[in-house]
Design a protein around this motif. Structure first.
Motif, PDB file in Angstrom:
ATOM      1  N   THR A  45       8.707   6.449 -14.936  1.00  0.00           N
ATOM      2  CA  THR A  45       9.277   6.980 -13.701  1.00  0.00           C
ATOM      3  C   THR A  45      10.662   7.541 -13.988  1.00  0.00           C
ATOM      4  O   THR A  45      11.085   7.601 -15.128  1.00  0.00           O
ATOM      5  N   ASP A  46      11.363   7.919 -12.919  1.00  0.00           N
ATOM      6  CA  ASP A  46      12.746   8.373 -13.085  1.00  0.00           C
ATOM      7  C   ASP A  46      13.704   7.227 -12.769  1.00  0.00           C
ATOM      8  O   ASP A  46      13.281   6.097 -12.553  1.00  0.00           O
TER       9      ASP A  46
ATOM     10  N   GLU B 115       0.828  -1.210   0.000  1.00  0.00           N
ATOM     11  CA  GLU B 115       0.000   0.000   0.000  1.00  0.00           C
ATOM     12  C   GLU B 115       0.864   1.262   0.000  1.00  0.00           C
ATOM     13  O   GLU B 115       0.576   2.227  -0.711  1.00  0.00           O
ATOM     14  N   LYS B 116       1.939   1.245   0.772  1.00  0.00           N
ATOM     15  CA  LYS B 116       2.820   2.414   0.838  1.00  0.00           C
ATOM     16  C   LYS B 116       3.529   2.655  -0.494  1.00  0.00           C
ATOM     17  O   LYS B 116       3.636   3.795  -0.953  1.00  0.00           O
TER      18      LYS B 116
ATOM     19  N   LYS C 144       1.402   9.064  -6.088  1.00  0.00           N
ATOM     20  CA  LYS C 144       1.565  10.481  -5.771  1.00  0.00           C
ATOM     21  C   LYS C 144       2.617  11.137  -6.671  1.00  0.00           C
ATOM     22  O   LYS C 144       2.421  12.244  -7.167  1.00  0.00           O
ATOM     23  N   ARG C 145       3.727  10.439  -6.927  1.00  0.00           N
ATOM     24  CA  ARG C 145       4.813  11.044  -7.695  1.00  0.00           C
ATOM     25  C   ARG C 145       4.612  10.948  -9.214  1.00  0.00           C
ATOM     26  O   ARG C 145       4.909  11.886  -9.933  1.00  0.00           O
ATOM     27  N   PHE C 146       4.152   9.790  -9.683  1.00  0.00           N
ATOM     28  CA  PHE C 146       4.157   9.546 -11.128  1.00  0.00           C
ATOM     29  C   PHE C 146       2.794   9.186 -11.705  1.00  0.00           C
ATOM     30  O   PHE C 146       2.703   8.908 -12.900  1.00  0.00           O
TER      31      PHE C 146
END
Length: 141
Positions: free
Chosen positions: A90-91, A21-22, A29-31
């Motif tokens: 992503t990065d 979940e985390k 949230k980021r991507f």
């Protein structure tokens, strides 16, 4: 040793869903990308099944190594494509973490795929072994 294994199994059942979940919330949230979704885990599963079937086909027909190597290479190719798509979304840092997660998931799928294939073969074997006298009396009614 059994107690240590039981403790590890208990801790994994307790903390893996929280970790999942985390990780999903951080990547979302980021991507705007969820790692542990059905759509994102289908391709590694299909790739791992190609690897498992290629391995078993190589064991079943040792004279046909090219087909088994081809199946394994298709599975590896699918996995490389999944990792590439993850890096694209992503990065570098989070793509590497996601690639490591996918490697772990795929290793577990291959391990359990081998076990499931053995279980499937056992079920097929035991279903073929039966009482043949009932089959003869089926049409007597």
């Amino acid at each position: 040793m059994l107690i240590i294994e039981l403790i590890l199994i208990f801790l994994s059942y307790k903390y893996i869903p929280k970790l999942k979940e985390k990780v999903n919330s951080e990547y979302n949230k980021r991507f705007n990308f969820i790692i542990f979704s059905k759509e994102n885990l289908k391709k590694p599963f299909i790739g791992s099944m190609f690897i498992v079937f290629g391995f078993f086909y190589g064991q079943f027909k040792p004279t046909d190594k090219i087909s088994s190597i081809g199946l394994i290479l298709v599975g590896v190719g699918i996995f490389i494509k999944v990792v590439y798509e993850t890096y694209k979304k992503t990065d570098l840092k989070y793509g590497t973490i996601a690639a490591f997660i996918y490697i772990c998931v795929m290793a577990l799928q291959i391990t359990f795929g081998v076990m499931m294939a053995i279980a499937l073969f056992a079920v097929l074997l035991f279903s073929c072994m039966g009482d043949n006298s009932r089959r003869d009396n089926y049409y007597d009614y």
